[in-house]
Design a protein around this motif. Structure first.
Motif, mmCIF file in Angstrom:
data_model
loop_
_atom_site.group_PDB
_atom_site.id
_atom_site.type_symbol
_atom_site.label_atom_id
_atom_site.label_comp_id
_atom_site.label_asym_id
_atom_site.label_seq_id
_atom_site.Cartn_x
_atom_site.Cartn_y
_atom_site.Cartn_z
ATOM 1 N N TYR A 50 0.829 -1.330 0.040
ATOM 2 C CA TYR A 50 0.026 -0.092 -0.100
ATOM 3 C C TYR A 50 0.785 1.178 0.005
ATOM 4 O O TYR A 50 1.556 1.520 0.893
ATOM 5 C CB TYR A 50 -0.893 0.035 1.327
ATOM 6 C CG TYR A 50 -1.748 1.278 1.171
ATOM 7 C CD1 TYR A 50 -2.952 1.452 0.330
ATOM 8 C CD2 TYR A 50 -1.339 2.137 2.251
ATOM 9 C CE1 TYR A 50 -3.602 2.544 0.532
ATOM 10 C CE2 TYR A 50 -2.092 3.380 2.390
ATOM 11 C CZ TYR A 50 -3.148 3.816 1.484
ATOM 12 O OH TYR A 50 -3.810 4.962 1.394
ATOM 13 N N ASP A 79 -2.945 -3.169 -2.616
ATOM 14 C CA ASP A 79 -3.894 -2.945 -1.628
ATOM 15 C C ASP A 79 -4.715 -1.402 -1.879
ATOM 16 O O ASP A 79 -4.554 -0.665 -1.035
ATOM 17 C CB ASP A 79 -3.870 -3.025 -0.229
ATOM 18 C CG ASP A 79 -5.013 -3.408 0.787
ATOM 19 O OD1 ASP A 79 -6.124 -3.708 0.285
ATOM 20 O OD2 ASP A 79 -5.027 -2.908 1.770
ATOM 21 N N ARG A 107 -8.943 -0.893 -1.250
ATOM 22 C CA ARG A 107 -8.383 -0.875 0.124
ATOM 23 C C ARG A 107 -8.942 -1.598 0.868
ATOM 24 O O ARG A 107 -10.396 -1.465 1.142
ATOM 25 C CB ARG A 107 -8.513 0.607 0.414
ATOM 26 C CG ARG A 107 -7.439 0.586 1.933
ATOM 27 C CD ARG A 107 -6.213 1.016 1.550
ATOM 28 N NE ARG A 107 -5.335 1.219 2.822
ATOM 29 C CZ ARG A 107 -4.648 0.651 3.567
ATOM 30 N NH1 ARG A 107 -4.334 -0.379 3.108
ATOM 31 N NH2 ARG A 107 -3.858 1.157 4.404
#
Length: 373
Positions: A50, A79, A107
């Motif tokens: 991320y 993500d 996410r």
């Protein structure tokens, strides 16, 4: 007064007894030598990511240097990054001639990202690692050596070597903590299994594991718990290193450690049914001791500090003040020289605060700022 002193002493003895057991075990436990394999296996490497644009290329380059390219596929489980993680990762796959792909999704948290990566993997052995650290040339081979040494070993984890940009009380506390953490995990591993894995350096057999709970529990501990539930053992491989940059500022470490403590506490609490002879020495020794360490010891420690302060102050107010000053001195002694006592106090605080977070949903969080090692 005598009854209060007795109660205070009894509560204070809980952390002393539990950590005496762990320290004695850590001192007397020896790490097994690394096990070599005749032929390195085909593996899949899953990297949950991320907003990793600052570090993802270096991570992929590092993997290209430490394991045969023709024996691994790499899956970057993106993500919902809103930076250039996907583009840079795809470019790195081409630049370093790596077999792999980026899968991008909304996410949803690291556990779900890992599950998605595993579902897209094609090999029977999967390595889970972070995007913000490095392996050396022995890391994966040493993991594989132990993982493949016995049919009843379902998962393995390696050791963390920490670095920090600044020399502070909190970076020193992490070093002191790591100096004993791995030894405790080694003792548990020698006894039966440890479930306190380092999520950045984990490998497992697909047949031994189930998918992770996407909302509760740390990914590494949850992975180990699922393996143990399936009748396999989890081993700690101290020679398999992951080099990680850790926060040195209190605000960053506090946020990271409380989140990690919360997720570890979740995994421990929601798997409490493994407290059973059904799971061998893990169920009757390792898990109960860890439950005491994570839940009972922090509570007993801070309650005993309050009781001792009241007890001393009831004799003479100055005694109470001196006692508080003494505890503060122990805490900040870690700023002068890294030591277990200072680290112990800091980490009891993180665990204690983590208990209050269990009722909150913390499966999605903002990671610390990424910096290249």
């Amino acid at each position: 007064m005598n009854s209060m002193a007795t109660l205070t002493f009894m509560i204070s003895s809980i952390p002393v007894i539990v950590y005496f057991i762990y320290i004695a075990a850590a001192i007397t436990s020896k790490s097994p030598p690394p096990i070599s394999v005749e032929s390195l296996p085909q593996i899949s490497i899953v990297i949950p990511a991320y907003n990793e644009e600052a570090v993802i290329e270096d991570r992929l380059k590092n993997l290209s240097e430490v394991y045969p390219k023709n024996k691994m596929e790499i899956i970057v489980s993106n993500d919902g990054s809103n930076d250039k993680t996907e583009m840079i990762a795809n470019r790195a796959f081409e630049r370093y001639s790596l077999c792999g792909k980026v899968i991008t999704h909304e996410r949803s948290g690291v556990n779900k990202a890992i599950n998605r990566g595993i579902s897209k993997s094609t090999n029977d052995i999967v390595v889970i690692t972070g995007s913000d650290g490095l392996f050396d040339e022995n890391t994966i081979p040493d993991l594989m050596g132990t993982l493949l040494s016995s049919d009843d070993i379902g998962a393995v984890s390696g050791d963390i070597v920490t670095y920090a940009d600044g020399d502070t009380l909190f970076s020193r506390s992490e070093g002191a903590y790591r100096s004993i953490y791995g030894k405790i995990c080694t003792w548990e591993s020698n006894l039966h299994s440890t479930y306190c894995f380092n999520g950045a350096v984990v490998a497992f057999k697909k047949k031994a594991s189930s998918f992770l709970n996407t909302r509760r529990g740390a990914d590494d501990a949850s992975m180990a718990m699922s393996v143990i539930r399936n009748g396999y053992r989890c081993k700690y491989v101290s020679t398999a290193k992951f080099y990680e940059l850790v926060p040195h500022e209190f605000s960053e470490q506090r946020r990271q450690k409380i989140r990690r403590a919360t997720r570890l506490l979740e995994a421990t609490l929601f798997n409490r049914d493994v407290f059973s002879p059904k799971y061998g020495k893990f169920g009757v020794i390792v898990y109960p001791l860890r439950f005491l360490m994570f839940f009972v010891v922090p509570t007993a420690f801070f309650l005993s500090l309050i009781l001792w302060t009241i007890l001393f102050a009831s004799i003479n107010l100055l005694y109470g003040i001196v006692f508080i000053a003494f505890i503060a001195l122990l805490l900040f002694s870690g700023k002068i020289h890294a030591n277990i006592v200072s680290s112990f106090i800091i980490y009891q605080g993180y665990l204690f605060l983590g208990m209050f977070n269990i009722l909150r949903d913390v499966h999605i969080w903002e990671p610390n700022e990424r910096t290249k090692i």
